[in-house]
Design a protein around this motif. Sequence first.
Motif, PDB file in Angstrom:
ATOM      1  N   PHE A 582       0.833  -1.204   0.000  1.00 36.85           N
ATOM      2  CA  PHE A 582       0.000   0.000   0.000  1.00 36.85           C
ATOM      3  C   PHE A 582       0.869   1.256   0.000  1.00 36.85           C
ATOM      4  CE2 PHE A 582      -3.697  -2.484   1.843  1.00 36.85           C
ATOM      5  CZ  PHE A 582      -4.385  -2.452   0.649  1.00 36.85           C
ATOM      6  N   SER A 588      -1.651   6.228  -6.005  1.00 39.51           N
ATOM      7  CA  SER A 588      -2.964   5.919  -6.571  1.00 39.51           C
ATOM      8  C   SER A 588      -4.021   5.856  -5.475  1.00 39.51           C
ATOM      9  CB  SER A 588      -2.936   4.590  -7.305  1.00 39.51           C
ATOM     10  OG  SER A 588      -1.784   4.478  -8.066  1.00 39.51           O
ATOM     11  N   ARG A 591      -5.323   9.155  -4.467  1.00 39.37           N
ATOM     12  CA  ARG A 591      -6.199   9.670  -5.525  1.00 39.37           C
ATOM     13  C   ARG A 591      -7.583   9.041  -5.400  1.00 39.37           C
ATOM     14  NH1 ARG A 591      -3.956   7.822 -10.319  1.00 39.37           N
ATOM     15  NH2 ARG A 591      -5.607   6.289 -10.436  1.00 39.37           N
ATOM     16  N   PHE A 592      -7.587   7.734  -5.177  1.00 39.15           N
ATOM     17  CA  PHE A 592      -8.849   7.006  -5.013  1.00 39.15           C
ATOM     18  C   PHE A 592      -9.677   7.627  -3.888  1.00 39.15           C
ATOM     19  CE2 PHE A 592     -11.176   3.293  -3.296  1.00 39.15           C
ATOM     20  CZ  PHE A 592     -11.725   2.774  -4.451  1.00 39.15           C
ATOM     21  N   GLN A 595     -11.035  11.068  -4.816  1.00 43.13           N
ATOM     22  CA  GLN A 595     -12.195  10.931  -5.704  1.00 43.13           C
ATOM     23  C   GLN A 595     -13.428  10.566  -4.888  1.00 43.13           C
ATOM     24  OE1 GLN A 595     -11.350  12.265  -8.296  1.00 43.13           O
ATOM     25  NE2 GLN A 595     -10.765  10.868  -9.930  1.00 43.13           N
ATOM     26  N   LEU A 599     -16.928  12.667  -4.633  1.00 38.92           N
ATOM     27  CA  LEU A 599     -18.270  12.114  -4.865  1.00 38.92           C
ATOM     28  C   LEU A 599     -19.159  12.323  -3.654  1.00 38.92           C
ATOM     29  CD1 LEU A 599     -18.389   8.711  -6.698  1.00 38.92           C
ATOM     30  CD2 LEU A 599     -19.257  10.929  -7.368  1.00 38.92           C
ATOM     31  N   MET A 634     -12.836  15.888 -10.656  1.00 37.99           N
ATOM     32  CA  MET A 634     -12.451  14.480 -10.673  1.00 37.99           C
ATOM     33  C   MET A 634     -11.603  14.181 -11.896  1.00 37.99           C
ATOM     34  SD  MET A 634     -15.863  12.654  -9.191  1.00 37.99           S
ATOM     35  CE  MET A 634     -15.206  11.013  -9.057  1.00 37.99           C
ATOM     36  N   CYS A 635     -11.973  14.792 -13.034  1.00 37.78           N
ATOM     37  CA  CYS A 635     -11.168  14.573 -14.233  1.00 37.78           C
ATOM     38  C   CYS A 635      -9.750  15.105 -14.024  1.00 37.78           C
ATOM     39  CB  CYS A 635     -11.786  15.255 -15.444  1.00 37.78           C
ATOM     40  SG  CYS A 635     -13.264  14.449 -16.011  1.00 37.78           S
ATOM     41  N   ARG A 638      -7.880  12.766 -12.174  1.00 37.51           N
ATOM     42  CA  ARG A 638      -7.564  11.561 -12.938  1.00 37.51           C
ATOM     43  C   ARG A 638      -6.374  11.785 -13.854  1.00 37.51           C
ATOM     44  NH1 ARG A 638      -5.884   7.880 -14.419  1.00 37.51           N
ATOM     45  NH2 ARG A 638      -6.717   5.977 -15.345  1.00 37.51           N
TER      46      ARG A 638
ATOM     47  N   LEU B  20     -17.446   5.752 -16.841  1.00 36.00           N
ATOM     48  CA  LEU B  20     -16.753   7.016 -16.570  1.00 36.00           C
ATOM     49  C   LEU B  20     -16.278   7.066 -15.114  1.00 36.00           C
ATOM     50  CD1 LEU B  20     -16.011   9.878 -17.602  1.00 36.00           C
ATOM     51  CD2 LEU B  20     -18.188  10.635 -16.685  1.00 36.00           C
ATOM     52  N   MET B  21     -17.189   6.652 -14.217  1.00 38.34           N
ATOM     53  CA  MET B  21     -16.846   6.710 -12.798  1.00 38.34           C
ATOM     54  C   MET B  21     -15.663   5.787 -12.498  1.00 38.34           C
ATOM     55  SD  MET B  21     -18.336   8.746 -10.894  1.00 38.34           S
ATOM     56  CE  MET B  21     -19.114  10.119 -11.676  1.00 38.34           C
ATOM     57  N   VAL B  23     -13.355   4.783 -14.491  1.00 39.89           N
ATOM     58  CA  VAL B  23     -12.130   5.354 -15.035  1.00 39.89           C
ATOM     59  C   VAL B  23     -11.639   6.495 -14.147  1.00 39.89           C
ATOM     60  CG1 VAL B  23     -11.186   6.677 -16.946  1.00 39.89           C
ATOM     61  CG2 VAL B  23     -12.528   4.647 -17.394  1.00 39.89           C
ATOM     62  N   LEU B  24     -12.585   7.308 -13.677  1.00 40.07           N
ATOM     63  CA  LEU B  24     -12.187   8.418 -12.809  1.00 40.07           C
ATOM     64  C   LEU B  24     -11.547   7.908 -11.524  1.00 40.07           C
ATOM     65  CD1 LEU B  24     -15.049  11.035 -13.082  1.00 40.07           C
ATOM     66  CD2 LEU B  24     -12.737  11.182 -13.927  1.00 40.07           C
ATOM     67  N   PHE B  25     -11.987   6.745 -11.093  1.00 35.37           N
ATOM     68  CA  PHE B  25     -11.416   6.202  -9.863  1.00 35.37           C
ATOM     69  C   PHE B  25     -10.098   5.492 -10.100  1.00 35.37           C
ATOM     70  CE2 PHE B  25     -15.193   7.271  -7.637  1.00 35.37           C
ATOM     71  CZ  PHE B  25     -14.805   7.348  -6.329  1.00 35.37           C
ATOM     72  N   GLY B  26      -9.634   5.476 -11.339  1.00 35.94           N
ATOM     73  CA  GLY B  26      -8.280   4.977 -11.529  1.00 35.94           C
ATOM     74  C   GLY B  26      -8.112   3.867 -12.541  1.00 35.94           C
ATOM     75  N   ALA B  27      -9.182   3.408 -13.207  1.00 36.14           N
ATOM     76  CA  ALA B  27      -9.005   2.360 -14.202  1.00 36.14           C
ATOM     77  C   ALA B  27      -8.352   2.950 -15.446  1.00 36.14           C
ATOM     78  CB  ALA B  27     -10.350   1.747 -14.569  1.00 36.14           C
ATOM     79  N   GLN B  28      -7.714   2.082 -16.225  1.00 31.87           N
ATOM     80  CA  GLN B  28      -7.070   2.545 -17.448  1.00 31.87           C
ATOM     81  C   GLN B  28      -8.127   2.943 -18.470  1.00 31.87           C
ATOM     82  OE1 GLN B  28      -3.694   2.436 -18.389  1.00 31.87           O
ATOM     83  NE2 GLN B  28      -3.051   1.907 -16.323  1.00 31.87           N
ATOM     84  N   LEU B  29      -7.859   4.041 -19.164  1.00 32.00           N
ATOM     85  CA  LEU B  29      -8.835   4.470 -20.161  1.00 32.00           C
ATOM     86  C   LEU B  29      -8.607   3.751 -21.475  1.00 32.00           C
ATOM     87  CD1 LEU B  29     -11.149   6.371 -20.766  1.00 32.00           C
ATOM     88  CD2 LEU B  29      -9.494   8.088 -21.444  1.00 32.00           C
ATOM     89  N   TRP B  91     -16.300  -0.646  -4.238  1.00 29.54           N
ATOM     90  CA  TRP B  91     -15.315   0.298  -3.681  1.00 29.54           C
ATOM     91  C   TRP B  91     -14.332  -0.434  -2.776  1.00 29.54           C
ATOM     92  CZ3 TRP B  91     -14.469   2.640   1.290  1.00 29.54           C
ATOM     93  CH2 TRP B  91     -13.764   3.843   1.244  1.00 29.54           C
ATOM     94  N   ALA B  94     -11.767  -2.831  -4.467  1.00 28.79           N
ATOM     95  CA  ALA B  94     -10.585  -2.230  -5.072  1.00 28.79           C
ATOM     96  C   ALA B  94      -9.393  -2.225  -4.128  1.00 28.79           C
ATOM     97  CB  ALA B  94     -10.893  -0.799  -5.501  1.00 28.79           C
ATOM     98  N   PHE B  95      -9.656  -2.349  -2.835  1.00 28.54           N
ATOM     99  CA  PHE B  95      -8.558  -2.284  -1.873  1.00 28.54           C
ATOM    100  C   PHE B  95      -7.586  -3.449  -2.004  1.00 28.54           C
ATOM    101  CE2 PHE B  95      -9.346   1.148   1.059  1.00 28.54           C
ATOM    102  CZ  PHE B  95     -10.610   1.525   0.676  1.00 28.54           C
TER     103      PHE B  95
END
Lengths: 1003, 148
Positions: A582, A588, A591-592, A595, A599, A634-635, A638, B20-21, B23-29, B91, B94-95
């Motif tokens: 971690f 990352s 950032r998570f 975000q 929200l 948020m963008c 990202r 979109l959400m 991706v915003l939380f960190g997934a690859q686009l 959520w 993802a941890f």
Amino acid sequence: MHPKWNLAVTMIWLWLLYLAGIHIFTTGFLLRRMEIVNKSHCNHNFQFNPDVKDRYHVMDNKTCIPPQYHRAIFIIIDALRFDFVKYDDTLNHASFYKNKLKIIHELITTRSHQSRLYRFMADPPTTTMQRIKGLTTGSLPTFVDAGSNFETSQITEDNFIHQCRKINKTMVFMGDDTWEGLYPNVFNRSHPFPSFNVKDLHTVDNGVLRHLTPEMHRRDWDVLIAHFLGVDHCGHTYGPNHPEMTNKLLQMEHVLRKIIANIDNDTILFIMGDHGMTRTGDHGGDSDDEVTAALFVYSGRPITIDQPDQEWKTVSQVDLVPTVSLLLGQPIPFASLGLVIDELFEISNNSKINMYHRIELLRMNAWQVNTYLKTYSQLADDFLGPVALQLEQQYTALEADYWNDVNRQQAMPLSKQQFMNIRQGYQNYLKNAREHCASVWAKFDMITIGFGLLILIMAIISTLIILQRQQKLQQSVAAKMEIDHTINWNIKLAYEVWLLTLITLIIIAYFTHLLHVSYILSMIIFIATLASVIACFYTHCQANCNMNCILPVNLLSSMDNQMIIIASCYAFHLLCYFSNSFIITEDSITRFFVQTCALMYTFKLIRNNACSSLKKEINLTTLGGNCLLTLAWMCSNRIAPIFYSCREEQYWCTPSTLLNSPAGLSWPYKAISFVSVLLVPILISLTVYSYNFNATTYGKLLLWCTPVCSICIICYWLILSLPESTLKSFLPWQHVILPRMVYAIVIIILIALFSKSTMKKIAKISDNESLGLTGLEVITKLLLLLLSFPFMMLLGCGLAPSILLCLFGITCFLTISHSSRLLSIRSNSGSLMSCWTQILTWEMLCSQSYFVTGHQNTVVTIRWSAAFTGLHGDSNSYVLLGLLVVLNTFTAQIIFGLSVTLLMPMIQYPKLWGKYHQHKARQMISYNTLFEIVIYFFLFCGIKVFVSALAATVLRRHLMAWKIFVPRLLFEAASFLTTSISALIGYLIAYRFIDISDGDKHR
Amino acid sequence: IKVVISGFIVTALAVPIMFLMIVLFGAQLTEEINETLSLASLLSVLCILNTASVLGTSSELWIRVLILHRPISTIETMVMFTCYGSILGAWLGAFTIPLDWDRPWQVWPIPCSIGTMAGYALGLILSLVENKLFINISHSYEKDYKFA
């Protein structure tokens, strides 16, 4: 005393509590090794084997054993990694650094008896000063030493240089000025060159070359040391995979050829690297690439008749000291822990005599180490006790065995096998001793650690108590409109107790002459802190008569779902400190969480809107606008990872090109940075116009000077992106004039901003209702925008837009969270209490922005190059250079700390003041709210420090402790320092502003 | 039937939003789009499909149940719990991704999918418990709303 000073005193007391905790913890955790000033002598009680001693015909009183050589040359090529030297036959692709030093390969193949090549293992930390210490004293470093790399202090332990000095050897030195700092006035002739400017590849090397050739021909010296820095600087600036590295290595090859041509029979040459470098060209840590340097030994006559091994042998860096000392016939330095490389010794052609000789050397070496360990364990209480005893037994047994074997018959009775066994025995003993010492010196002082943790915990609890008190104060103000002045007096008492105890104890300690021991100092601080905390608790309990007030009951009772999720984000973040994976991916993860917070705030906003829509007062356009703002925020979060730098452990990560110097950036990207720099004055002028003070002198100053700043920065970057050759033709002042102009302008504007008259003017623009707090907002905004000039310049061209991202994040967060609170306040009774979730989110934003500005929690990713913006690399003021590096590293912490006052709820809703009619009450409330916000901020940062300290303690034996957890702790502590100091400054600014605007109204 | 069809449409519309959400939380686009899309559709199906089937397209109902947390009937309670449960599950899932255990299930997006389904199941069970115990949720949330 005015009650507002009580608040300031309380805050400083709390801050000192945290500092004391951090200080005590770190002194316990990062243990020092005791330095013993004893020196070795020849007339010792060492008992030679008489048979061998007879053969040492030429024994004078200067030397302990017959010297094999009378002169030695040390060529230190900084950061000479082993694979730079090793010849790779199988190399089939072009490499920038392999197979460049062909001369060494030629010597090894053609004159195999005259030359030896070793893998030279450095002990971490692999910083140059530590390595020079290791190379001359033969002792092991402790972690603490790493920090003192840039404030070189004289070496007091026994070392090779001083041993040479004692017998009046003539020593010549040239190269890295670190040596001159460690050994001032020791060399007969010294030519030091500044080492700090890593961008300067040639000054040191050319300087060394200028002096090396004449010195080689003078021949009046006995020891010559030349320390080249070019390869290391090239690594730092360009990395190993760069044509510059090839040039540098070829230059070194040329130098070495010249030197080797001049080596005679009585001279021995050592060519070595003091450490290696990582694939990015940095060093300091303990990875294989960093610790594996090269050692090459060469002499004009055959060193040994032994055939070299096929595989390169591995020797430790400290082994050099006993080897060199014995080769020159000197005693081994007192504190050396090295193992003599015995294959380099030969006194006759008879292999049996040689074997006896080598055993004697090993015995001398073991004798010296044994003496050292004995002395050490006597001096340093029984710190090394049991280990030393065990090692001494091992030594005694070895000696006894040896004399048994020798005395069995007369005249060299030992067979080759017996020799090998004896040799193995001594070598094992020496290796054992070193390992034991390394493990003991990495031992932790659990008592001090415990005290440190205790104080941190008490600091956290005291903060909670004070917050509790504040809450009561707020309630009483809201209910009775009276202010209880006595409510904080006991905190002041605690502070006074602290000061008094501290002073008394220091005086006592001074008169008893104990102060030079660091342990005593931390004990004094501990006792004083403990006394003051107890005083605080005692008065608190007296006032309240029950202990459960300590618990943050009120905080927890007013939580809703969103708050729970935000708080659990923080809690998860704290738990991250206990897991290496971690911490590695912390960038990352933060950032998570940010975000998630974004929200949550939006969700709360929607919810509050929905609540008020039931009462038919919905405003859909602002809601939609705010939702879009969240999306934009948020963008922006990202896309922030393009600024992230990579940890070594992040194997999936490709280093961002934006971290390079401007020369390495593409033009479209440069254009973006330039635009972002130009945006700052535009934002400033927008602020100026929107608050209508463009007509004042100060407004004009802002409008005219800030664009000049931007243009200076852009020109500076343009100059930096010129090709290397053009850049070199610039005079030094031309390099620094532009950054210095920026510093000067920003400092002038800031001084003007904080002057009384400007503050008064700004206070006037805000309406009476808000007690001038709109003005505070303006001041903080201007402060942030002005500071972003030097920050952008320090971060460099590539990272400059990241500052804008941070500022954008701040704006979005403030807008969204405030508008959601405004709704809830409108629909409810509404309290003035500063909302602690906001401050929590502020803290998380801060830690995310740290990564956005291109940093990681590792020593390697500190960008030292920032120190050269506006300063010469060779300038002597390390304080200024250090300050610039700190500003670069903790940019985010400083920004968020300074602007923490923006969270004051009254700034956003002046209408809230309606309830408080009395002027006095308003003033009191604003002071208290400010105080509360800063204290909360301290609390959340302090908890993080505490948890990271706890994690480091719990995981101190973890494989990754020194690589991941301890750096994390150090960075956390450093970031607490910068955050808290800048928060204090922000507090003082707000304080001064309220004072001034207040005084204005009275008149 | 009409409600169900509209539910499907709403779900289909929710997929890009979920994407979109994520991706915003960190997934690859740009990489692993299919995987991310599958997680997005899973989330939409579990969160939105039955919600839409129950609540229809009336925005007032949606606001009352999902944002103000004031479900009236048993089925509305269930919808609320499962919807939040699955989002929370994703959520939390993802941890486990950054951990260096090198297990086959740590590949994107398996932890999140598992979390989503576990959260959904937990939401179902919780809503059952809530309804069984006859705790008046709307009442308890009214108090909550006052604080907000």
